[in-house]
Write an enzyme that holds these catalytic residues in place. Structure first.
Site, PDB file in Angstrom:
ATOM      1  CE  LYS A  22      -1.686   1.521   4.143  1.00 61.57           C
ATOM      2  NZ  LYS A  22      -1.399   2.929   4.433  1.00 61.57           N
ATOM      3  CG  ASN A  23       2.297   2.663   3.519  1.00 66.22           C
ATOM      4  OD1 ASN A  23       1.148   3.028   3.235  1.00 66.22           O
ATOM      5  ND2 ASN A  23       2.667   2.398   4.765  1.00 66.22           N
ATOM      6  CB  CYS A 116      -4.451   5.963  10.991  1.00 60.30           C
ATOM      7  SG  CYS A 116      -4.971   4.485  10.115  1.00 60.30           S
ATOM      8  NE  ARG A 121      -0.209  10.292  10.290  1.00 66.26           N
ATOM      9  CZ  ARG A 121      -0.594   9.241   9.545  1.00 66.26           C
ATOM     10  NH1 ARG A 121      -1.810   8.738   9.697  1.00 66.26           N
ATOM     11  NH2 ARG A 121       0.214   8.707   8.655  1.00 66.26           N
ATOM     12  CG  ASP A 308       2.702   1.208   9.679  1.00 64.77           C
ATOM     13  OD1 ASP A 308       1.999   2.025  10.281  1.00 64.77           O
ATOM     14  OD2 ASP A 308       3.285   1.465   8.617  1.00 64.77           O
ATOM     15  NE  ARG A 400      -7.674   4.695   5.398  1.00 63.64           N
ATOM     16  CZ  ARG A 400      -6.838   4.984   6.380  1.00 63.64           C
ATOM     17  NH1 ARG A 400      -7.198   4.830   7.631  1.00 63.64           N
ATOM     18  NH2 ARG A 400      -5.649   5.465   6.136  1.00 63.64           N
TER      19      ARG A 400
HETATM   20  N1  EPU Z   1       5.961  14.520  10.855  1.00 61.16           N
HETATM   21  C1  EPU Z   1       6.035  15.861  11.152  1.00 61.16           C
HETATM   22  N2  EPU Z   1       5.980  16.758  10.114  1.00 61.16           N
HETATM   23  C2  EPU Z   1       5.858  16.361   8.828  1.00 61.16           C
HETATM   24  C3  EPU Z   1       5.773  14.991   8.531  1.00 61.16           C
HETATM   25  C4  EPU Z   1       5.833  14.089   9.573  1.00 61.16           C
HETATM   26  O1  EPU Z   1       6.142  16.250  12.319  1.00 61.16           O
HETATM   27  O2  EPU Z   1       5.813  17.228   7.943  1.00 61.16           O
HETATM   28  C5  EPU Z   1       5.988  13.534  11.967  1.00 61.16           C
HETATM   29  C6  EPU Z   1       4.661  12.809  12.068  1.00 61.16           C
HETATM   30  O3  EPU Z   1       3.728  13.540  12.799  1.00 61.16           O
HETATM   31  C7  EPU Z   1       5.065  11.518  12.748  1.00 61.16           C
HETATM   32  C8  EPU Z   1       6.488  11.283  12.226  1.00 61.16           C
HETATM   33  O4  EPU Z   1       6.921  12.522  11.676  1.00 61.16           O
HETATM   34  O5  EPU Z   1       5.114  11.703  14.131  1.00 61.16           O
HETATM   35  C9  EPU Z   1       6.594  10.216  11.161  1.00 61.16           C
HETATM   36  O6  EPU Z   1       5.697  10.520  10.099  1.00 61.16           O
HETATM   37  P1  EPU Z   1       5.996  10.153   8.566  1.00 61.16           P
HETATM   38  O7  EPU Z   1       5.866  11.391   7.767  1.00 61.16           O
HETATM   39  O8  EPU Z   1       7.262   9.369   8.468  1.00 61.16           O
HETATM   40  O9  EPU Z   1       4.788   9.177   8.257  1.00 61.16           O
HETATM   41  P2  EPU Z   1       3.725   9.310   7.106  1.00 61.16           P
HETATM   42  O10 EPU Z   1       4.403   9.603   5.814  1.00 61.16           O
HETATM   43  O11 EPU Z   1       2.602  10.140   7.546  1.00 61.16           O
HETATM   44  C10 EPU Z   1       3.990   6.782   6.430  1.00 61.16           C
HETATM   45  C11 EPU Z   1       3.050   5.629   6.260  1.00 61.16           C
HETATM   46  C12 EPU Z   1       2.553   5.190   7.630  1.00 61.16           C
HETATM   47  C13 EPU Z   1       3.747   4.780   8.477  1.00 61.16           C
HETATM   48  C14 EPU Z   1       4.734   5.958   8.569  1.00 61.16           C
HETATM   49  C15 EPU Z   1       6.014   5.623   9.309  1.00 61.16           C
HETATM   50  C16 EPU Z   1       2.022   6.066   4.115  1.00 61.16           C
HETATM   51  C17 EPU Z   1       0.795   6.390   3.366  1.00 61.16           C
HETATM   52  N3  EPU Z   1       1.915   6.034   5.452  1.00 61.16           N
HETATM   53  O12 EPU Z   1       3.203   7.808   7.053  1.00 61.16           O
HETATM   54  O13 EPU Z   1       1.737   4.052   7.407  1.00 61.16           O
HETATM   55  O14 EPU Z   1       3.314   4.451   9.780  1.00 61.16           O
HETATM   56  O15 EPU Z   1       5.098   6.387   7.232  1.00 61.16           O
HETATM   57  O16 EPU Z   1       6.675   4.552   8.708  1.00 61.16           O
HETATM   58  O17 EPU Z   1       3.070   5.808   3.536  1.00 61.16           O
HETATM   59  C18 EPU Z   1      -0.130   2.670   7.745  1.00 61.16           C
HETATM   60  O18 EPU Z   1       0.221   2.063   6.730  1.00 61.16           O
HETATM   61  O19 EPU Z   1      -1.054   2.259   8.504  1.00 61.16           O
HETATM   62  C19 EPU Z   1       0.557   3.906   8.099  1.00 61.16           C
HETATM   63  C20 EPU Z   1       0.093   4.749   9.028  1.00 61.16           C
END
Ligand code: EPU
Length: 417
Positions: A22-23, A116, A121, A308, A400
């Site tokens: 998915k990611n 989620c 975030r 995750d 999802r």
């Molecule tokens: N963060 C910030 N500012 C930003 C971006 C992120 O403070 O501009 C913080 C977030 O709040 C969080 C941390 O950095 O505390 C990590 O967030 P990250 O940006 O790495 O995660 P994401 O891109 O929102 C993706 C996956 C998540 C997975 C995380 C970590 C997708 C669509 N989602 O989320 O997957 O948990 O990386 O590996 O790629 C899931 O599949 O259920 C899922 C939540």
């Protein structure tokens, strides 16, 4: 409200292949907007977030056609930079459309992304990086508008933390910026490297994918390609955790063990027997023998234990022979599933990022609700080890990220409807 009905106590037997990740699929769908010519994505799973992405692509003017398991994407017509609020609010991955639409249209308006509820975030790193590449950023209420009518330019940008999403955003933006971009402190998750492989196949010049420093030479436009995304390592970990909860013997094929090595090594410490192949594993557990607890896990960025998989590990540890603890360094509210665990008879306490489990639980069926995608999966897994029947409400969260988790577990012998 969708409900999954699980009756525990059955062991699992058989073989399973995880779907494509998915990611990886979600950023690749957005990245297809950067390509002239058709992008053919193979083995695209039928997930709610994929369907939302298809609706979003069509809403901004791209052509999307499903042919069996393949998606054909064409973004040659003029695009529109307005992302509809209901689509943006339905998933976190709507943020992946910022960079491609900014590059293609010169401006983009994104109402706040959903996804989620794992704690705050923010998208500040996405926005700071795009500003460094030349975008004007305007925040108004619940939406952000970015403008770069003259296009983006290369920059040297350090991410304040290795955000997966921000690394993907900035990698896509840099591919279409004029000149060279250096991204420092980038995320190294396999899905980032997979997206870089896709972009490179479309003509992008990216060095250092999978390392903290990426060097990207911009190009005017990328071209189409055919691509098969990597397997879903979190789905693979979910099946492995299901085996650990229920017992039996299950092979997980077509997914390199290295993609979820930290999770497999955790299961081995718990007492699950694992036989490794090049791109498969076979796991075996006698359900009459309790798993070992006394585990302390810390979820963090790759290659650490994946956030995750933290709720999945919690489901495994509820019945173990000693207390355990999991800390999530990335998300402030990863363990909302703790209330459901408690309703099933587990002694556990959640304090924000930390979940403590007493172990030794005799789980029983209960009526519980999925709080989010992975938390919902964790409740389903715990129910496999519970005596009696569990009703898992709000199960739409699972759709999802898993094509058909109840069906896949039922095919392995679980009583899940
Ligand atoms: N963060 C910030 N500012 C930003 C971006 C992120 O403070 O501009 C913080 C977030 O709040 C969080 C941390 O950095 O505390 C990590 O967030 P990250 O940006 O790495 O995660 P994401 O891109 O929102 C993706 C996956 C998540 C997975 C995380 C970590 C997708 C669509 N989602 O989320 O997957 O948990 O990386 O590996 O790629 C899931 O599949 O259920 C899922 C939540």
């Amino acid at each position: 409200m969708q409900t999954i009905i699980i009756t525990g106590g059955r062991t699992l037997q058989g073989a399973i292949c995880p779907e494509t990740a998915k990611n990886s699929v979600l950023p690749l769908l957005a990245a297809s907007l950067l390509c002239q010519g058709t992008v053919r994505l193979r083995a695209v799973p039928r997930l709610a977030d994929v369907e939302t992405s298809i609706a979003l692509l069509r809403a901004v003017g791209a052509g999307v056609q499903r042919c069996g398991s393949e998606l054909l994407l064409c973004a040659e017509a003029p695009l529109c930079g307005q992302i509809p609020a209901p689509l943006s609010g339905a998933m976190r991955s709507s943020v992946f459309y910022l960079a491609p639409l900014l590059c293609r249209v010169g401006s983009v308006r994104l109402p706040l992304p959903g996804g989620c509820r794992l704690g705050p975030r923010p998208v500040d790193i996405h926005l700071a990086g795009l500003a460094a590449l030349g975008a004007a950023v305007e925040l108004e209420g619940d939406a952000v508008t970015l403008r770069a009518p003259g296009g983006l330019h290369g920059a040297d940008f350090a991410l304040r933390l290795p955000s997966v999403g921000a690394t993907l955003t900035l990698m896509m933006a840099a591919c279409c910026a004029v000149g060279t971009t250096v991204l420092r402190g980038a995320a190294c998750e396999p899905e980032v490297a997979d997206t870089a492989r896709f972009l490179s196949q479309c003509g992008a010049q990216i060095q250092g994918a999978g390392t903290p420093t990426l060097v990207i030479q911009g190009a005017e436009m990328l071209h189409g390609t055919a691509y098969t995304p990597m397997p879903d390592r979190i789905a693979a970990a979910t099946y492995a955790a299901a085996l650990a909860c229920a017992g039996g013997e299950v092979s997980i094929a077509r997914c390199r063990p290295a993609y979820y090595a930290a999770f497999l090594s955790f299961l081995q410490r718990c007492g699950v027997e694992i036989f490794f192949g090049a791109d498969s594993v076979t796991l075996r557990r006698d359900p009459a023998v309790p798993l070992h607890g006394a585990q302390t896990l810390c979820a963090n960025a790759w290659p650490a234990f994946a956030t995750d998989t933290a709720p999945l590990a919690a489901a495994v540890l509820l019945c173990a022979d000693a207390p355990s603890e999991i800390y999530d360094a990335l998300f402030a509210r990863r363990f909302a599933c703790a209330a459901g665990f408690a309703a099933m008879g587990a002694a556990c306490s959640e304090q924000g990022r930390r979940l403590q489990m007493q172990g030794g639980a005799q789980l029983h069926g209960a009526e519980v609700s999925a709080p989010d995608l992975r938390g919902g999966a964790a409740l389903l897994l715990a129910a496999l080890a519970a005596e009696g029947t569990t009703l898992l409400h709000d199960a739409g969260h699972l759709a999802r990220g898993y094509a058909d988790l109840p069906g896949q577990l039922a095919a392995l012998g679980a009583d899940v409807r």
